[in-house]
Design a protein around this motif. Structure first.
Motif, PDB file in Angstrom:
ATOM      1  N   UNK A 108       0.486  -1.218  -0.126  1.00  0.00           N
ATOM      2  CA  UNK A 108      -0.558  -0.260  -0.001  1.00  0.00           C
ATOM      3  C   UNK A 108       0.874   1.092  -0.465  1.00  0.00           C
ATOM      4  N   UNK A 109       0.300   2.709   0.239  1.00  0.00           N
ATOM      5  CA  UNK A 109       0.380   3.619  -0.095  1.00  0.00           C
ATOM      6  C   UNK A 109       1.718   3.841   1.097  1.00  0.00           C
ATOM      7  N   UNK A 169      19.301  23.784  12.727  1.00  0.00           N
ATOM      8  CA  UNK A 169      19.985  23.184  11.729  1.00  0.00           C
ATOM      9  C   UNK A 169      19.560  21.842  10.938  1.00  0.00           C
ATOM     10  N   UNK A 170      18.007  21.852  11.043  1.00  0.00           N
ATOM     11  CA  UNK A 170      17.541  20.395  10.745  1.00  0.00           C
ATOM     12  C   UNK A 170      16.385  20.766  10.616  1.00  0.00           C
ATOM     13  N   UNK A 171      15.200  20.189   8.876  1.00  0.00           N
ATOM     14  CA  UNK A 171      13.801  20.546   8.149  1.00  0.00           C
ATOM     15  C   UNK A 171      13.259  19.117   8.801  1.00  0.00           C
ATOM     16  N   UNK A 172      12.061  19.078   9.093  1.00  0.00           N
ATOM     17  CA  UNK A 172      11.371  17.796   9.317  1.00  0.00           C
ATOM     18  C   UNK A 172      10.548  17.400   8.293  1.00  0.00           C
ATOM     19  N   UNK A 173      10.384  16.728   7.453  1.00  0.00           N
ATOM     20  CA  UNK A 173       9.977  16.692   6.556  1.00  0.00           C
ATOM     21  C   UNK A 173       8.566  15.019   6.908  1.00  0.00           C
ATOM     22  N   UNK A 174       7.727  15.249   5.964  1.00  0.00           N
ATOM     23  CA  UNK A 174       6.747  13.734   6.900  1.00  0.00           C
ATOM     24  C   UNK A 174       6.562  13.804   4.957  1.00  0.00           C
ATOM     25  N   UNK A 175       6.089  12.211   4.080  1.00  0.00           N
ATOM     26  CA  UNK A 175       5.506  11.702   3.031  1.00  0.00           C
ATOM     27  C   UNK A 175       4.837  11.239   3.275  1.00  0.00           C
ATOM     28  N   UNK A 176       3.695  10.769   2.889  1.00  0.00           N
ATOM     29  CA  UNK A 176       2.987  10.225   2.582  1.00  0.00           C
ATOM     30  C   UNK A 176       2.314   9.476   1.463  1.00  0.00           C
ATOM     31  N   UNK A 177       1.639   8.715   0.797  1.00  0.00           N
ATOM     32  CA  UNK A 177       0.932   8.153  -0.485  1.00  0.00           C
ATOM     33  C   UNK A 177       1.638   7.869  -1.389  1.00  0.00           C
ATOM     34  N   UNK A 201      24.775  25.607   1.893  1.00  0.00           N
ATOM     35  CA  UNK A 201      25.246  24.788   3.347  1.00  0.00           C
ATOM     36  C   UNK A 201      25.037  23.435   2.633  1.00  0.00           C
ATOM     37  N   UNK A 202      26.036  22.894   2.743  1.00  0.00           N
ATOM     38  CA  UNK A 202      26.062  21.106   1.933  1.00  0.00           C
ATOM     39  C   UNK A 202      24.850  20.352   3.027  1.00  0.00           C
ATOM     40  N   UNK A 203      23.937  20.134   2.051  1.00  0.00           N
ATOM     41  CA  UNK A 203      22.583  19.083   3.174  1.00  0.00           C
ATOM     42  C   UNK A 203      23.166  17.670   2.842  1.00  0.00           C
ATOM     43  N   UNK A 204      22.199  17.250   4.302  1.00  0.00           N
ATOM     44  CA  UNK A 204      22.582  16.110   4.662  1.00  0.00           C
ATOM     45  C   UNK A 204      21.003  14.993   4.946  1.00  0.00           C
ATOM     46  N   UNK A 205      20.223  14.670   3.617  1.00  0.00           N
ATOM     47  CA  UNK A 205      19.308  13.982   4.033  1.00  0.00           C
ATOM     48  C   UNK A 205      19.055  12.923   4.672  1.00  0.00           C
ATOM     49  N   UNK A 206      18.088  11.864   5.892  1.00  0.00           N
ATOM     50  CA  UNK A 206      17.844  11.177   6.692  1.00  0.00           C
ATOM     51  C   UNK A 206      16.280  10.231   6.747  1.00  0.00           C
ATOM     52  N   UNK A 207      16.513   9.324   6.442  1.00  0.00           N
ATOM     53  CA  UNK A 207      15.466   9.200   6.029  1.00  0.00           C
ATOM     54  C   UNK A 207      14.955   8.354   7.660  1.00  0.00           C
ATOM     55  N   UNK A 208      14.276   9.113   8.395  1.00  0.00           N
ATOM     56  CA  UNK A 208      13.963   8.651  10.409  1.00  0.00           C
ATOM     57  C   UNK A 208      13.104   6.978  10.330  1.00  0.00           C
ATOM     58  N   UNK A 209      11.974   7.188   9.694  1.00  0.00           N
ATOM     59  CA  UNK A 209      11.306   5.871   9.096  1.00  0.00           C
ATOM     60  C   UNK A 209      10.419   5.416   8.353  1.00  0.00           C
ATOM     61  N   UNK A 210       9.804   4.364   8.044  1.00  0.00           N
ATOM     62  CA  UNK A 210       8.572   4.126   6.823  1.00  0.00           C
ATOM     63  C   UNK A 210       8.265   3.128   6.681  1.00  0.00           C
TER      64      UNK A 210
END
Length: 211
Positions: A108-109, A169-177, A201-210
């Motif tokens: 599912x999504x 220093x951190x953006x929180x991003x939520x993705x659904x669907x 600024x050099x950006x690092x992105x990290x998946x916290x959960x999925x």
């Protein structure tokens, strides 16, 4: 409230070194070589920390509410540091999710949470006059505004994305669907790249959960 947004609000009130120095001792590191590794704590979880060129207001050793110590002798680290972006966040849902990576996920999504932080450990610079709602939308995708809990939210196809500048220093991003975690990863990767281009600024992105 989304779990990751709740996490960042909770972190504002998490552990600092106590007056009796039960967590970190104010003394030189006794290890050889010095400072073999660093750790910090929040919400009862120990998390890896890394030396940094600059501190955020939260991790500044002079005024910050977060404290780092040597993993071996527990001496309090006296220089700038940052949380290791590859560590699960210091919260039960994130630690539990990290244990699911080798297991089959439900069909599912997809629903996933991410952080986008600066590699330097600095806070993101403010960009006066910048329309972040537009800046954060991946330019390679057709996006439209949407109502959601984040500070800046948009839709692209079946996906709803919400982003909030929750912690220094951190953006929180939520993705659904999205149809897959890989598709969600690509959306956040492009968001991070656009932040990097806009701020320098050099950006690092990290998946916290999925899921």
């Amino acid at each position: 409230m989304r779990p990751l947004k709740r996490l960042f609000k909770t972190l504002r009130y998490t552990h600092e070194a106590l007056g009796d120095e039960t967590f970190a001792k104010t003394r030189p590191c006794e290890c050889s070589p010095e400072w073999p590794a660093l750790e910090t704590t929040a919400n009862g979880y120990i998390t890896r920390a890394l030396p940094a060129s600059h501190s955020s207001i939260k991790t500044n050793p002079e005024i910050g509410t977060f404290v780092a110590r040597c993993t071996e002798c527990h001496a309090r680290y006296p220089a700038p540091w940052t949380v290791d972006a590859n560590e699960p966040m210091s919260y039960g849902f994130a630690r539990d999710a990290a244990e699911l990576t080798a297991q089959e996920r439900p069909h599912g999504p997809v629903e996933a949470d991410y952080t986008i932080s600066t590699a330097s450990g600095n806070d993101w610079p403010t960009l006066p006059g910048t329309d972040y709602a537009t800046l954060l939308r991946p330019r390679s995708l057709v996006c439209e505004s949407a109502e959601a809990e984040g500070d800046h939210s948009f839709r692209t196809g079946t996906a709803l994305i919400s982003a909030s500048w929750e912690l220094a220093g951190t953006w929180a991003v939520h993705v659904e669907g999205t149809a897959s975690l890989e598709a969600a990863d690509l959306i956040v990767e492009e968001m991070a790249r656009q932040l990097e281009e806009a701020t320098g600024e050099t950006a690092l992105h990290h998946r916290v959960n999925g899921y």
